[in-house]
Design an enzyme around this catalytic site. Structure first.
Site, PDB file in Angstrom:
ATOM      1  N   HIS B  68       0.817  -1.208   0.000  1.00 42.24           N
ATOM      2  CA  HIS B  68       0.000   0.000   0.000  1.00 42.24           C
ATOM      3  C   HIS B  68       0.857   1.268   0.000  1.00 42.24           C
ATOM      4  O   HIS B  68       0.549   2.253  -0.672  1.00 42.24           O
ATOM      5  CB  HIS B  68      -0.938  -0.039   1.212  1.00 42.24           C
ATOM      6  CG  HIS B  68      -1.640   1.250   1.476  1.00 42.24           C
ATOM      7  ND1 HIS B  68      -1.259   2.106   2.485  1.00 42.24           N
ATOM      8  CD2 HIS B  68      -2.680   1.850   0.846  1.00 42.24           C
ATOM      9  CE1 HIS B  68      -2.052   3.176   2.471  1.00 42.24           C
ATOM     10  NE2 HIS B  68      -2.919   3.052   1.488  1.00 42.24           N
ATOM     11  N   GLU B  71       1.988   1.883  -3.382  1.00 44.08           N
ATOM     12  CA  GLU B  71       0.895   2.451  -4.190  1.00 44.08           C
ATOM     13  C   GLU B  71       0.926   3.995  -4.089  1.00 44.08           C
ATOM     14  O   GLU B  71       0.818   4.699  -5.086  1.00 44.08           O
ATOM     15  CB  GLU B  71      -0.441   1.898  -3.700  1.00 44.08           C
ATOM     16  CG  GLU B  71      -1.650   2.466  -4.416  1.00 44.08           C
ATOM     17  CD  GLU B  71      -2.812   2.697  -3.469  1.00 44.08           C
ATOM     18  OE1 GLU B  71      -3.269   3.864  -3.368  1.00 44.08           O
ATOM     19  OE2 GLU B  71      -3.277   1.729  -2.827  1.00 44.08           O
ATOM     20  N   HIS B  72       1.083   4.501  -2.858  1.00 37.05           N
ATOM     21  CA  HIS B  72       1.186   5.956  -2.691  1.00 37.05           C
ATOM     22  C   HIS B  72       2.404   6.515  -3.422  1.00 37.05           C
ATOM     23  O   HIS B  72       2.343   7.576  -4.038  1.00 37.05           O
ATOM     24  CB  HIS B  72       1.300   6.303  -1.204  1.00 37.05           C
ATOM     25  CG  HIS B  72      -0.007   6.324  -0.491  1.00 37.05           C
ATOM     26  ND1 HIS B  72      -0.444   7.410   0.225  1.00 37.05           N
ATOM     27  CD2 HIS B  72      -0.993   5.398  -0.387  1.00 37.05           C
ATOM     28  CE1 HIS B  72      -1.628   7.153   0.750  1.00 37.05           C
ATOM     29  NE2 HIS B  72      -1.982   5.937   0.394  1.00 37.05           N
ATOM     30  N   GLU B 148      -3.459   8.100   7.362  1.00 39.39           N
ATOM     31  CA  GLU B 148      -4.534   7.309   6.760  1.00 39.39           C
ATOM     32  C   GLU B 148      -4.967   6.195   7.708  1.00 39.39           C
ATOM     33  O   GLU B 148      -6.145   5.941   7.912  1.00 39.39           O
ATOM     34  CB  GLU B 148      -4.078   6.727   5.412  1.00 39.39           C
ATOM     35  CG  GLU B 148      -5.163   5.925   4.713  1.00 39.39           C
ATOM     36  CD  GLU B 148      -4.755   5.404   3.330  1.00 39.39           C
ATOM     37  OE1 GLU B 148      -3.642   5.733   2.870  1.00 39.39           O
ATOM     38  OE2 GLU B 148      -5.556   4.674   2.729  1.00 39.39           O
TER      39      GLU B 148
END
Lengths: 435, 447
Positions: B68, B71-72, B148
């Site tokens: 993840h 992904e950022h 997040e």
């Protein structure tokens, strides 16, 4: 996810560059609708919207519209709740009823092969809801559960606090779901009253898209809506806005603070509206090019998301925003946001920012029109907002016409950092509550 | 109503990919990139998606969240573009873009005017092999993912409960580790961790291209060859074999208490088989079982017994999602009416299921579920982007295009016996995690 897609209450309509053929249809009984015929897939999407919604809750009956919306399909005509749901399943009829602060909507999608039976079922829900006591009590239990959950949700606590401080005695000041007390006190008669008050012919707007002709739609409109009351109670007047600049802290045990903020905004029909709209695209649309996202997230890592938006409601207009940030960094996030507010008010946007915002807004415009239900929704919303059927042709021109000077002047007029009020839910450090 | 309790959990909605065969085109490039093109010419729009067969369950031990995090980081600089430029270019062309990470895949997508497809492919191909990460990117973006996590997990008791239940469900398989990562490991994620994952998995032979919308398949293929074709595959890409679960020998139970729990509930999840290539029958039976047991609050077995015929529950549901690379879960939950304890709720839920196992299936109910399945073939044509997501998820979870196309017919062929057999196979408490979610007892005065 790299970011959350923000759904706002902002109702600006985007329309396709490729013209779609919208017809105005008037039923034999005199009900108007906008229709786009689209015969390639054998189903139709229908969006029916009544102006008023939960703002028509009667005194001490907060939550009536919301509870009523959950009961239209819980028994109607000769069908009890389970029979109604079974009939809808057998027809593969998709539908929903929703009460929002200014409207009540009916959304439906039905197969061409099952059209008559589907419309008949919808007619029963819209015209002959039974409000059987067991169903009322069961759905009330669900609503009470929702209300209890919202009381523990930092976002809900923030929006509820903001509304309570901002709107005085106006219906906007309280959540449309009502309180545990008000919902517990609602009776079957209150729901019948709410149904009569909200679903009236003088405030209805209809969009239809799909495998249906104008003539067929006319018959359906009369069947669904022809027997509703002609009119209902008056809408509430304008809402006051009672918040001044500052911060309100609502202590809550959570690692991250949630802040929502805002001050007064701009009318939809203000000559500077489009300038304000483009300005906000640069300020806080949430894209990575927007200044708030750039300053608060990309440069400083203070948040996962920060946004600003124009709120256009029936009885109030605001510029609002929201951000979440850890308790020890939210004060910095707020300070950066205030700084950006001031900078935009003083300087407006650069030529490059303006150009980028325009290409985005005009280019994104045809993309919203993919899917019958989406288009039906937009057709109903356009009528609801009193936009002309030809708005299609002028919308992008209005975006294109905005100049740097327009934005500078509207930003100066609209953005008032000293008036911006933040409601912060959490345990923020380094913030002094001024309120 | 504005919002039902359904947002507690993703419901067991069935999604059925379906599109006339002539509107689907597939091809594979020499470097291994698989592609699916779905045509819909009603609006001049295209959705361009690149799916990697790599998600959180493919991470090495100790670096949870790196899939993840990466992904950022893919929105930072490449050799060709500056940090942030990717999204800026998409926006400047009127499009929108986003990305998401799951256990079995990571996907990047843009929605844009159909004539901008080439630009999207050019940029997406560029960042498949060419990202340039600075130490500053790492430090700032790590703060963002921690925010997040704070926003989506740490501030939400329900999300924390779900994380704990997952961890209990899988003793050995990485599905027990949260996709976003454990906080203490996220805090340590480094540039090297991100690049190690990137270099291994971000390659054409680990990717699936989905293009849906107003496009010509031949043109899509030509563009794909131009932009994705030259990319080098990862030569020693390993088979995707995650650590397997040992047999479950004991029932697992969790009680999660938090003062901010507004609505207590009981939830049970059973380990269950997923859809496998060429072998989807059991998964189809479980998909329909979830619908029959808990698909609708008013017509399902749990809903009727606990919400309509008695007022024991505020809400009930059953869920199953078969698109998974490894074993998945079948589950059900109940939000008890005020006055009912979680033990009583669990007993009631068990009793209803036991009765169902005795009585079997209401044939009319099954017929209604199947008519909805058939109708969904029509409704699905209105949204090829969703259809594209179905293909993307399936093809990165071990299924083939043929499996996706066979799925509606396999669902339609499911019999009452198939469903009861699947139910007998899966619904054993010794193969399940049962969770209670509530306020600390001393605060739970109303119970």
């Amino acid at each position: 996810m790299i970011r959350v897609v923000l759904t706002t209450c902002f109702a600006l309509i985007a329309l396709p560059a490729a013209a779609i053929d919208i017809k105005e249809v008037t039923s034999p009984g005199g009900i108007k609708a906008w229709l786009v015929e689209e015969h390639s897939i054998p189903f139709t999407a229908l969006e029916i919207r009544f102006k008023g919604g939960a703002s028509l809750d009667r005194e001490d009956k907060r939550g009536a519209a919301h509870l009523m919306s959950g009961l239209l399909d819980e028994g109607a005509g000769e069908l009890d709740s389970t029979e109604f749901a079974s009939a809808a399943e057998a027809l593969a009829l998709k539908y929903g009823f929703d009460a929002s602060s200014d409207s009540f909507s009916v959304s439906a999608q039905f197969l061409t092969e099952n059209r008559d039976a589907s419309v008949d079922l919808l007619r029963k829900a819209i015209n002959e809801p039974r409000f059987d006591q067991p169903a009322v009590d069961r759905v009330r239990g669900q609503v009470l559960s929702i209300i209890a959950s919202e009381e523990e949700d930092p976002n809900d606590i923030a929006s509820k606090t903001f509304a309570a401080l901002a709107y005085g005695d106006h219906p906007y000041a309280t959540k449309l779901e009502g309180t545990a007390e008000s919902v517990t006190a609602l009776t079957r008669e209150d729901l019948i009253q709410s149904h009569q008050d909200l679903l009236t012919r003088d405030r209805v707007f209809v969009g239809a898209v799909g495998d249906i002709t104008a003539e067929e739609l006319g018959v359906i409109l009369d069947e669904l809506l022809g027997n509703l009351p002609e009119t209902g109670p008056d809408l509430p007047g304008p809402a006051p806005f009672l918040l001044d600049g500052g911060e309100t802290i609502v202590p809550y045990d959570t690692p991250q603070s949630v802040a929502i903020f805002g001050h007064e905004g701009i009318e939809r029909d203000d000559p500077d509206f489009f300038a304000a709209y483009v300005m906000n695209q640069v300020l806080g649309s949430g894209g990575f090019g927007s200044r708030l996202m750039d300053e608060v997230r990309e440069k400083r890592g203070l948040t996962y998301g920060v946004y600003s938006y124009l709120v256009l409601r029936e009885h109030v207009n605001l510029v609002m925003g929201q951000v979440s940030s850890s308790n020890d960094s939210v004060a910095e996030a707020i300070s950066v946001i205030r700084g950006e507010w001031a900078k935009m008010a003083d300087e407006g946007v650069t030529a490059e920012e303006l150009e980028r915002a325009k290409t985005y807004l005009t280019g994104a415009y045809p993309l919203r029109f993919d899917g019958n239900a989406r288009i039906a929704n937009i057709l109903a919303a356009m009528q609801f907002d009193d936009l002309p059927i030809g708005y299609i042709d002028s919308r992008n021109d209005q975006v294109e016409a905005v100049t740097q000077d327009d934005i500078k002047s509207v930003a100066k007029r609209l953005l008032k950092p000293e008036n911006l009020h933040f409601v912060v839910v959490g345990q923020p450090t380094g913030l002094d509550a001024s309120n | 109503m504005r919002r039902l309790i359904a947002c507690l959990l993703a419901p067991a909605f069935i999604v059925f990919p379906a599109l006339a065969a002539e509107k689907i085109t597939t091809f594979t490039l020499d470097n291994g990139l698989e592609a699916v093109v779905l045509e819909d010419h009603r609006a001049p729009v295209v959705v361009h998606m690149l799916w990697y067969k790599a998600g959180a369950a493919d991470e090495a031990p100790g670096v949870s969240g790196v899939a993840h995090f990466l992904e950022h980081l893919l929105f930072k600089a490449t050799e060709e573009m500056e940090a942030g430029e990717f999204s800026a270019v998409v926006e400047a062309n009127g499009g929108s873009d986003n990305a998401f990470t799951s256990y079995d895949y990571t996907a990047y997508h843009q929605r844009i005017a159909a004539d901008r497809l080439e630009l999207m492919m050019k940029m997406e191909a560029d960042r498949m092999r060419n990202i340039q990460l600075t130490e500053e990117d790492i430090v700032t973006e790590r703060k963002v993912i921690l925010e997040e996590r704070a926003q989506r997990t740490d501030s939400d008791p329900g999300a924390l409960f779900s994380e704990q239940r997952n961890a209990a469900q899988y003793l050995n398989h990485p599905y027990g580790i949260p996709v976003i990562g454990w906080r203490h490991e996220m805090e340590q994620l480094s540039r090297e961790d991100a690049l190690a994952f990137y270099e291994k998995y971000y390659a054409p032979n680990a990717a699936v291209l989905i293009v849906a919308g107003d496009v010509d398949p031949d043109e899509v293929k030509a563009l794909a060859e131009t932009y994705y074709g030259p990319l080098e595959p990862t030569v020693d890409l390993p088979e995707r074999e995650r650590p397997a679960e040992p047999p479950q020998l004991a029932e697992r139970r969790i009680i999660f208490e938090d003062p901010q729990v507004a609505q207590p509930y009981v939830i049970r999840s059973y380990t269950a088989p997923e859809r496998d290539a060429g072998d989807q029958e059991t998964a189809a039976a479980l998909t329909i079982l979830a619908e029959l047991l808990g698909g609708s609050g008013r017509t399902s077995v749990l809903g009727r017994a606990l919400q309509v015929d008695s007022n024991k529950a505020v809400y009930t549901s059953a869920f199953y999602s078969g698109v998974n690379y490894d074993d998945t879960t079948f589950g059900m939950f109940m939000v008890p009416a005020p006055g009912l304890s979680l033990q009583e709720a669990e007993d009631e839920m068990d009793a209803v299921v036991a009765q169902f196992m005795q009585d079997g299936i209401d044939g009319a109910h099954l017929e209604r579920v199947k008519s909805q399945i058939r109708a969904s073939l029509i409704y699905a044509q209105d949204d090829v982007a969703s259809l594209g997501r179905e293909y993307g998820a399936a093809l990165t979870s071990g299924l083939t295009v043929q499996d996706v196309q066979d799925w509606p017919a396999i669902l339609d062929a499911v019999t009452e016996d198939d469903i009861m057999n699947a139910a007998r196979m899966v619904l054993g408490r010794e193969k399940a995690v049962t969770g209670w979610f509530r306020k600390p007892l001393e605060q739970e005065v109303s119970q």
